[in-house]
Each structure stands twice: as structure tokens, then as C-alpha cells.
Design a protein around this motif. Sequence first.
Motif, PDB file in Angstrom:
ATOM      1  N   PRO A 331       0.804  -1.229   0.000  1.00 39.88           N
ATOM      2  CA  PRO A 331       0.000   0.000   0.000  1.00 39.88           C
ATOM      3  C   PRO A 331       0.833   1.274   0.000  1.00 39.88           C
ATOM      4  CG  PRO A 331      -0.100  -1.090   2.141  1.00 39.88           C
ATOM      5  CD  PRO A 331       0.594  -2.035   1.214  1.00 39.88           C
ATOM      6  N   ASP A 336      -2.873   4.323  -4.489  1.00 41.64           N
ATOM      7  CA  ASP A 336      -4.138   4.862  -4.982  1.00 41.64           C
ATOM      8  C   ASP A 336      -4.413   4.383  -6.407  1.00 41.64           C
ATOM      9  OD1 ASP A 336      -6.464   6.335  -5.089  1.00 41.64           O
ATOM     10  OD2 ASP A 336      -5.451   8.173  -5.737  1.00 41.64           O
ATOM     11  N   ASP A 338      -6.477   1.249  -3.915  1.00 41.59           N
ATOM     12  CA  ASP A 338      -6.033   0.113  -3.121  1.00 41.59           C
ATOM     13  C   ASP A 338      -5.269  -0.880  -4.010  1.00 41.59           C
ATOM     14  OD1 ASP A 338      -5.966  -2.427  -1.811  1.00 41.59           O
ATOM     15  OD2 ASP A 338      -7.596  -1.798  -0.510  1.00 41.59           O
ATOM     16  N   GLU A 340      -4.903  -3.941  -3.892  1.00 44.77           N
ATOM     17  CA  GLU A 340      -5.597  -5.203  -4.139  1.00 44.77           C
ATOM     18  C   GLU A 340      -6.527  -5.107  -5.353  1.00 44.77           C
ATOM     19  OE1 GLU A 340      -5.039  -8.018  -2.404  1.00 44.77           O
ATOM     20  OE2 GLU A 340      -3.539  -6.956  -1.224  1.00 44.77           O
TER      21      GLU A 340
END
Length: 412
Positions: A331, A336, A338, A340
Motif C-alpha cells: 500500500p 491509490d 487500493d 488489491e
Amino acid sequence: MDSTAQLHLEPAPADLHGTEGAALRAAGPVATVALPGGVVAKAVTTREAGALVLGDPRFSKDIRNWGAHARGEIPADWPLLFIVEGKGLLTTDGETHRRLRLPIQRAISPRRVQALRPRIEAIADRLLADLAAVPAEEETDLHKGFALPLPLDVICSLLGVPEEGTLRQELHELSAAAMNSEADVEEVQNTVGRRFPATLMSLIEQKRARGDRDDLTMDLVAALDEGELTEAEVIGNLVVTVIGGHETTANLICHAVKGLLTHPETLEAARAQEKAGENPWPAIVEEALRWESPSRNVMFRYATEDVDVDGAVIREGEAVLVPLPAIQRCPHAFPDPDPEVFAPDRPDVSRHLAFGFGPHRCPGASLARLEAEIALRRLFEDFPELALSSTPASRVPSLGINGYQQLPVLLR
């Protein structure tokens, strides 16, 4: 977490990202990891540390700089030993590395890669025509039927491997066996020490007998005949080219498909871009490389002196690996949106390390990108209702490769 505590890296972790990746990042910029067979190494866990280890000359690829190996502490039957003891691109530095890399770099230069576009498109169309014969609601393995044979055919064509016969499939089977981290040492030695080199030497002999010239294999043979490469170096380069030239690209295609099918809003945005005359596929490929790197761990670099890495010291002689899945969903490196989330429009996507960094960066990067772009565009054109099936996609048990054994889908 104390960086001296050992994290065990398994060939087939239950949760590569949620458990292993998170644990590595929690250990700080440098973690101590235990590999199968009880071998201990360091792992860097930030994007900046990864780039440092991959690009800084204080980290060598030459096994003579691995203290534990020099002291005789690495078991002779350690299954991963072939990766680090081989002679070739993966284990050399400096002028030797440049000499070994040059024939491959010439063969897959960006100009030559672009000239391959019609051939890649023809292979994709042939494979998709075969898939079109599958009943619409019948589950099929996209990895076996499309993602794998496309780059396998391309790299075998570059190497001059005949289309007829079983040699192309045999080379894939040898590659898969070589990268299986769950194989015992006898299997690995049989594959890498005997069968793989013997198969490649047989190919060279056949090509010499036919008088072949215009392919990558014969470029390497010419360098051998001129005294630029040794026989072991030619075979080592061919092994790396076969494995890297199709296994990782197949993984890239599968990861991109899974990313798009699990993020339908991203797929719809890509289709809207195409309707507007834009090309969304290069950005999708870059995000797939970040979101689910085709390689799992870059092994190894060896510190030639004590090196400070974000306040943690990697000692001279220690082996270091770069765990790409942990780094590329960090992260802090990709905040920006996320990390994931599969988001091709993220502003920092090109900072991924999927192709490495510095002088050892993968020479086949432009070919892999082109193959993936063509494969994805053609696939979603021919099968706009493509969907993942309910059967889970199992991962390959490998510390080096991050891929699937199969990717079950419904073509619809």
C-alpha cells in the motif's frame, strides 16, 4: 515483527497475498525467510529495496559470493540448487552477463518483436478457432487451450523448434518440471541435469544436420563456434529462454484475464475505450504485471559487502530474494487506488518490478507485452461473455513462478 524471526516460504501457500505477502511486509524492509530444505535467506519487502537489490552492483548473481554455499552449508540435495548453480544469464554479472545476453537481446529486439505481430496474431486466431468449437456452457481450461500454447508456439518458432512432432510439448513439460519446487532432488537432477540439456543438444544436432541458420538457437550455436560462448553457456541460455519465453507470458495472460473478470467495471471501461478508438490493452497488461506478477520470487542476489537497506543491514555473503507479489501489492508503493484492486488507470502502474530492474532486466519484456496485448484483445473480441467458472484455479507449486495449473472458464 522482528526481522530475525524466520518466515517459512512454501511452494504452494494457502494465501499468497493475504497471508504470505502481508507477513513479509509486516516484517519490515528486510525479512529473514526459510526456504524448503532449511535454507535461510533475506527477503526485501519494499519497492525501493527491491530496485536496490536488483540494480545495485553490490548485489551479485555469482554464487561464489554466497557465504553459506562457500562454507558448505547448503545441502547437496537441495532441490533449488540448480537455479543458482547453472551457467547462464541468471547467474552471472558484468561483462560475462553482457556477453551471454547479447545474442538473445539481438534476436528479440523491439524492432524484431514488432515484426512478429502477424505471426502472433495468426497463432492467437488459430487457438481461438479451436476454442470456438467448445460448447458454450462447457467448462474449459483457458491456460491449456490458449494462454500457454500461444507463447510456447512463439518462442519455439524463434528457437527454430519444428512444428511437427512432440518436441514443443516436451520442452514445456521439462520447463514445468524444472520449476516445480515440490519435486524431490532426484526428479530435479534428472530433468535439469540430464533430460533438458540432452533434449536441447539433440535439437542443435538436428538443426546443424539440416543446415538451419536463421533462428535464435543457431545464433547461439554460431557464438559457440566462434568461441564467444561455451557449450554449457549455450545450453544454459536456451533453458532460460525456453522457460522465461513461455511460462511467464502464459501466467501474465491468465492473470490479466482473471483481473478483468473479477473487476467487471474495469472490463466495461476497456470496451468503452475501444469504442472511442482508444487502445486499453497496454495499460491492462502493465496492471496485470503489477497486480499478479508472473514471477513469484527473484532468486538470488548475494551481498558483496554489508549494505544498509532502510535501516536494516544485509550482511556480506547473505543471499537475498525479491518477493514480487508482496512488493507489488504494497500500500505504500501503490497507494491509490487500493493495491488489491485491478486498476489499469492507476498513475504509478509502470513502477512495477515484474521484469526486474537494472542491467538484468528481462530482455524479453517487449515480446511478452506484445503477446499479452494481442491475446487479450483477440480473446475478448471473440468471447465477449467470457466468465470464470466456479472451479477454483489452483496455483503452480513453485517459489519462482507465480501461475496457475489451470484457469477454468466458461466461453459462453
